[in-house]
Design a protein around this motif. Structure first.
Motif, PDB file in Angstrom:
ATOM      1  N   GLN A   1      17.344  23.255  25.201  1.00 26.74           N
ATOM      2  CA  GLN A   1      17.169  24.133  26.805  1.00 26.74           C
ATOM      3  C   GLN A   1      17.832  23.728  27.589  1.00 26.74           C
ATOM      4  N   ALA A   2      17.650  22.576  28.035  1.00 24.55           N
ATOM      5  CA  ALA A   2      18.245  22.125  29.271  1.00 24.55           C
ATOM      6  C   ALA A   2      19.738  22.185  29.238  1.00 24.55           C
ATOM      7  N   ILE A   3      20.386  21.771  28.119  1.00 23.68           N
ATOM      8  CA  ILE A   3      21.566  21.768  27.644  1.00 23.68           C
ATOM      9  C   ILE A   3      22.283  23.460  27.700  1.00 23.68           C
ATOM     10  N   ASP A   4      21.397  23.953  27.201  1.00 25.51           N
ATOM     11  CA  ASP A   4      21.701  25.450  27.265  1.00 25.51           C
ATOM     12  C   ASP A   4      21.949  25.914  28.689  1.00 25.51           C
ATOM     13  N   TRP A   5      20.998  25.573  29.237  1.00 28.04           N
ATOM     14  CA  TRP A   5      20.863  26.279  30.864  1.00 28.04           C
ATOM     15  C   TRP A   5      22.120  25.611  31.544  1.00 28.04           C
ATOM     16  N   LEU A   6      22.277  24.346  31.403  1.00 27.96           N
ATOM     17  CA  LEU A   6      23.564  23.787  32.043  1.00 27.96           C
ATOM     18  C   LEU A   6      24.775  24.504  31.628  1.00 27.96           C
TER      19      LEU A   6
END
Length: 90
Positions: free
Chosen positions: A15-20
């Motif tokens: 999720q964090a990578i997608d947001w980044l």
């Protein structure tokens, strides 16, 4: 990308990578930005995962900028023999 901050099917790191990726894409809508802010503010674990994704992003960017040593020889993948007309790779 699923921008649902409550998405339990994705790991927190994913999720964090997608947001980044989305936040750095240059094409973030106001709605997506608000969803990110809600996700980011929801939990310390989300903020930690996002910080780790940023660190990874920075490491990759630095590695891409690094010039290989002058004596760097990329490996060539060549078949070393042919068996029944098919190459057999080393």
């Amino acid at each position: 990308m699923n921008t649902d901050p409550d998405n339990s099917n994705e790991s927190l790191a994913d999720q964090a990578i997608d947001w980044l990726v989305l936040m750095r894409s240059g094409s973030v809508t106001d709605a997506a930005r608000h969803q990110f802010e809600a996700w980011y503010g929801q939990d310390d674990a989300n903020r930690q995962a996002y910080a780790e994704a940023e660190a990874l992003w920075g490491s990759v960017a630095q590695a891409v900028k690094t010039t290989p040593p002058a004596n760097f020889q990329p490996k060539q993948f060549m078949p070393f023999r042919v068996c029944r007309g098919e190459p057999v790779w080393r």
